[in-house]
Structure formats: C-alpha cells, structure tokens
Motif scaffolding. Structure first.
Motif, PDB file in Angstrom:
ATOM      1  N   PHE A  21       7.990  -2.310   9.265  1.00  0.00           N
ATOM      2  CA  PHE A  21       8.893  -2.341   8.108  1.00  0.00           C
ATOM      3  C   PHE A  21       9.795  -3.577   8.189  1.00  0.00           C
ATOM      4  CE2 PHE A  21      13.281  -1.213   6.909  1.00  0.00           C
ATOM      5  CZ  PHE A  21      13.172  -0.654   5.640  1.00  0.00           C
ATOM      6  N   GLN A  22      10.314  -3.827   9.385  1.00  0.00           N
ATOM      7  CA  GLN A  22      11.183  -4.983   9.601  1.00  0.00           C
ATOM      8  C   GLN A  22      10.394  -6.284   9.497  1.00  0.00           C
ATOM      9  OE1 GLN A  22      12.942  -4.011  13.398  1.00  0.00           O
ATOM     10  NE2 GLN A  22      13.757  -2.070  12.615  1.00  0.00           N
ATOM     11  N   GLU A  23       9.142  -6.271   9.945  1.00  0.00           N
ATOM     12  CA  GLU A  23       8.299  -7.462   9.839  1.00  0.00           C
ATOM     13  C   GLU A  23       8.047  -7.829   8.381  1.00  0.00           C
ATOM     14  OE1 GLU A  23       5.611  -7.223  13.902  1.00  0.00           O
ATOM     15  OE2 GLU A  23       5.114  -5.901  12.212  1.00  0.00           O
ATOM     16  N   VAL A  24       7.819  -6.833   7.541  1.00  0.00           N
ATOM     17  CA  VAL A  24       7.606  -7.106   6.121  1.00  0.00           C
ATOM     18  C   VAL A  24       8.844  -7.790   5.535  1.00  0.00           C
ATOM     19  CG1 VAL A  24       7.285  -6.059   3.844  1.00  0.00           C
ATOM     20  CG2 VAL A  24       5.939  -5.252   5.790  1.00  0.00           C
ATOM     21  N   ASN A  25      10.024  -7.296   5.894  1.00  0.00           N
ATOM     22  CA  ASN A  25      11.254  -7.899   5.376  1.00  0.00           C
ATOM     23  C   ASN A  25      11.417  -9.332   5.863  1.00  0.00           C
ATOM     24  OD1 ASN A  25      13.911  -7.694   3.998  1.00  0.00           O
ATOM     25  ND2 ASN A  25      14.710  -7.913   6.068  1.00  0.00           N
ATOM     26  N   MET A  46       9.156 -11.933   4.308  1.00  0.00           N
ATOM     27  CA  MET A  46       9.537 -12.320   2.953  1.00  0.00           C
ATOM     28  C   MET A  46      10.897 -13.024   2.910  1.00  0.00           C
ATOM     29  SD  MET A  46       6.855 -11.425   1.396  1.00  0.00           S
ATOM     30  CE  MET A  46       7.362 -11.712  -0.312  1.00  0.00           C
ATOM     31  N   GLY A  47      11.409 -13.389   4.091  1.00  0.00           N
ATOM     32  CA  GLY A  47      12.638 -14.182   4.149  1.00  0.00           C
ATOM     33  C   GLY A  47      13.903 -13.404   4.439  1.00  0.00           C
ATOM     34  N   GLY A  48      13.788 -12.133   4.809  1.00  0.00           N
ATOM     35  CA  GLY A  48      14.963 -11.306   5.089  1.00  0.00           C
ATOM     36  C   GLY A  48      15.443 -11.422   6.515  1.00  0.00           C
ATOM     37  N   LYS A  71      19.283  -6.306   7.410  1.00  0.00           N
ATOM     38  CA  LYS A  71      20.608  -6.852   7.142  1.00  0.00           C
ATOM     39  C   LYS A  71      20.643  -7.399   5.716  1.00  0.00           C
ATOM     40  CE  LYS A  71      23.832 -10.339   8.988  1.00  0.00           C
ATOM     41  NZ  LYS A  71      23.988 -11.370  10.067  1.00  0.00           N
ATOM     42  N   THR A  72      19.785  -8.352   5.423  1.00  0.00           N
ATOM     43  CA  THR A  72      19.627  -8.844   4.049  1.00  0.00           C
ATOM     44  C   THR A  72      18.152  -8.721   3.671  1.00  0.00           C
ATOM     45  OG1 THR A  72      19.301 -11.122   4.820  1.00  0.00           O
ATOM     46  CG2 THR A  72      21.535 -10.460   4.212  1.00  0.00           C
ATOM     47  N   PRO A  73      17.865  -8.206   2.495  1.00  0.00           N
ATOM     48  CA  PRO A  73      16.464  -8.087   2.080  1.00  0.00           C
ATOM     49  C   PRO A  73      15.871  -9.443   1.746  1.00  0.00           C
ATOM     50  CG  PRO A  73      17.935  -7.369   0.321  1.00  0.00           C
ATOM     51  CD  PRO A  73      18.795  -7.627   1.519  1.00  0.00           C
ATOM     52  N   GLY A  74      14.593  -9.601   2.060  1.00  0.00           N
ATOM     53  CA  GLY A  74      13.901 -10.840   1.752  1.00  0.00           C
ATOM     54  C   GLY A  74      13.634 -10.975   0.260  1.00  0.00           C
ATOM     55  N   ALA A  75      13.164 -12.146  -0.128  1.00  0.00           N
ATOM     56  CA  ALA A  75      12.821 -12.392  -1.525  1.00  0.00           C
ATOM     57  C   ALA A  75      11.779 -11.376  -1.977  1.00  0.00           C
ATOM     58  CB  ALA A  75      12.290 -13.816  -1.675  1.00  0.00           C
ATOM     59  N   ARG A  76      12.051 -10.742  -3.106  1.00  0.00           N
ATOM     60  CA  ARG A  76      11.166  -9.754  -3.731  1.00  0.00           C
ATOM     61  C   ARG A  76      11.132  -8.410  -2.991  1.00  0.00           C
ATOM     62  NH1 ARG A  76       5.591 -12.676  -4.114  1.00  0.00           N
ATOM     63  NH2 ARG A  76       4.981 -10.709  -5.105  1.00  0.00           N
ATOM     64  N   ILE A  77      11.898  -8.277  -1.907  1.00  0.00           N
ATOM     65  CA  ILE A  77      11.957  -6.981  -1.229  1.00  0.00           C
ATOM     66  C   ILE A  77      12.868  -6.054  -2.017  1.00  0.00           C
ATOM     67  CG2 ILE A  77      12.821  -5.753   0.802  1.00  0.00           C
ATOM     68  CD1 ILE A  77      10.190  -7.076   1.357  1.00  0.00           C
ATOM     69  N   VAL A  78      12.341  -4.901  -2.400  1.00  0.00           N
ATOM     70  CA  VAL A  78      13.111  -3.884  -3.112  1.00  0.00           C
ATOM     71  C   VAL A  78      13.430  -2.748  -2.150  1.00  0.00           C
ATOM     72  CG1 VAL A  78      13.134  -2.227  -5.006  1.00  0.00           C
ATOM     73  CG2 VAL A  78      11.997  -4.438  -5.299  1.00  0.00           C
ATOM     74  N   GLY A 132      23.553   4.627   4.455  1.00  0.00           N
ATOM     75  CA  GLY A 132      23.280   3.383   3.752  1.00  0.00           C
ATOM     76  C   GLY A 132      22.225   2.503   4.385  1.00  0.00           C
ATOM     77  N   THR A 133      21.652   2.925   5.496  1.00  0.00           N
ATOM     78  CA  THR A 133      20.612   2.132   6.152  1.00  0.00           C
ATOM     79  C   THR A 133      19.336   2.128   5.319  1.00  0.00           C
ATOM     80  OG1 THR A 133      21.499   2.635   8.347  1.00  0.00           O
ATOM     81  CG2 THR A 133      19.193   1.917   8.230  1.00  0.00           C
ATOM     82  N   PRO A 134      18.779   0.953   5.007  1.00  0.00           N
ATOM     83  CA  PRO A 134      17.524   0.896   4.240  1.00  0.00           C
ATOM     84  C   PRO A 134      16.399   1.592   4.989  1.00  0.00           C
ATOM     85  CG  PRO A 134      18.617  -1.230   4.186  1.00  0.00           C
ATOM     86  CD  PRO A 134      19.351  -0.409   5.206  1.00  0.00           C
TER      87      PRO A 134
END
Length: 258
Positions: free
Chosen positions: A116-120, A123-125, A186-193, A201-203
């Motif tokens: 899950f973290q790798e996907v973020n 994508m730049g997160g 911490k911050t979502p990557g580009a296009r990560i919803v 509040g943890t994604p």
C-alpha cells in the motif's frame, strides 16, 4: 482458459540467520489461489534477476505484500533516520517502477501494508516513519506477543468515502479490520485517492485516480482469513475479476498496440 497468474512480490529473508532466501507468506498465496482464483507465482524482489518488462509479460497482475523492511525514504526525497527502520532497496527497485507500469497499462495491481505504501510512493507520495508517534494517533503496530489469531484479530474500524469505490465494493460505509503497520501515508502521491481512513485519521484504503485498471490497495492485511472474512473476500474476489478481465481482454489489447 487457464487461470490468471499473479506475481507475488517476495521479501528478502535469512534462514537460520545465514542462508539468504526469497520469502512469501503462505496466506498470500492461499488468498490469491482460493479467493482470487489465480495462480500465485512468487517473484524474487531483485532487479538483477529479471526486468519489469519480463514480469509484465509473464504475469497478469501483481500482489505487493507486506514486509518488515520499509520503503527507503530516499525514494520520496527524505533522509533515512533510525525511526525509518530496516530497508530492502532491491525490492524498492522492483516494486516502484512496476506500480507505475501497471497503472499506465491498466494491469491489475493490489498493495497490502508495505505494498500500500509502495503504491503511494511510486506515485510521488511520502510516508510517516512511525504513525504511533503522531499526536492523536493510535498504535497500529502488530501486538508483540500472542498467537497469530491474536495478532491478526480485527482491531479498528475503517470508514470509506460515502459513494466511493470502496463503499460501493464493500456495500458498507464502515468495516472492521486488523492492523499491523508502523508507517503510513504522510502526503498522497499524484492521483492517489484516500478512500478510507481509520478512526484516528490514518489512511487505510487508496486507489489511483483515472487508472485504466485495478489499483485498490489497503493498509491492513486482508490475506489473513481471506476466504472467510467478508471484507477480505470481497477485495480478493474483485481483484480476481480484474485479473480474469485482463487475461481475457487487456493483455491482447497490449499486444495489438505493441
């Protein structure tokens, strides 16, 4: 028609603290085979042994599993600290470009915990090194003691965006999951919803906006008891449908456009 093939990204492991091995949890393979209806294929996480292009040709989709080492913070522009824990740079070198390639092609990919973290990150997160140190956050780590059943027991709720992808898939706005992670988005990557969060509040649930294929990923571990847990079963069943669709249509479309 033969079953789809799922590449399960392995983790580096030492047997008896000295013999190097590529390892994957049995429950990951069982979930892929018994719930997704696909053939599990363990992939050595080492870019010296294969290329991303070869993996994309061999496999219909990929499961990015959990693992004790974390994504190296240099992958998202930060310096490593003791809080970041152990790393597996060889796995980083496989999974991050693999995610981007799957998103571009529409080839199914599902991330679990570290995955899950790798996907973020792909994508730049960015990631928090330790969620439990943040104000107002609970300890999401695996309990240090107890049986596997106790470590993987359902521990907190996850609330999905009303009308969102996960809400529609699960048929519920809120579910209860296990939790066995130290780091988090911490911050979502580009296009990560971010489509689902824990009570603090943890994604916990994400997908890639406008991706042509399956990109649903979760911070919890749905591979545990996947055949019987209703939340896990729905997720792996949806993954299986996406794999079958890719094998039937997506892969042939890629060949025609090549």
């Amino acid at each position: 028609m033969t079953r789809p093939v799922v590449g399960i990204i392995s983790n580096s492991h030492l047997i008896n603290d000295e013999y190097p091995a590529h390892a994957g949890g049995t429950m990951n393979s069982e979930a892929v085979s018994m719930v997704s209806g696909a053939i599990p294929l363990l992939i050595p996480a080492d870019p010296r042994l294969m290329s991303i292009e070869e993996l994309l040709d061999i496999c219909d989709g990929f499961l990015l599993t959990g693992g004790r080492p974390n994504v190296h913070p240099e992958e998202y522009g930060e310096a490593a600290t003791e809080a970041h824990g152990a790393f597996d740079r060889a796995r980083d070198a496989i999974t991050l470009p693999l995610v981007r390639a799957c998103v571009a092609r529409g080839q199914p990919v599902m991330g679990v915990c570290r995955g899950f973290q790798e996907v973020n990150v792909a994508m730049g997160g960015t990631l928090h090194p330790e969620i439990r140190d943040l104000p107002g956050r609970m300890n999401h780590r695996m309990p240090p003691d107890g049986t596997l059943e106790e470590k993987f027991e359902l521990r907190h709720s996850v609330r999905f965006t009303r009308g969102g992808v996960f809400h529609r898939l699960m048929g519920a706005e809120e579910v209860v999951t296990n939790t066995l992670h130290g780091q988090g988005i911490k911050t979502p990557g580009a296009r990560i919803v971010i489509d689902g969060t824990a009570d603090d509040g943890t994604p916990e649930a994400i997908y890639v906006r406008d991706a042509p294929g399956f990109t649903l990923s979760v911070q919890w571990h749905p591979e545990w008891n996947a055949a019987n847990d209703p939340v896990s079963r729905v997720l792996f069943t949806a993954f299986g449908k996406a794999l079958a669709d890719w094998r039937a249509c997506g892969a042939s479309s890629q060949l025609k456009s090549a």
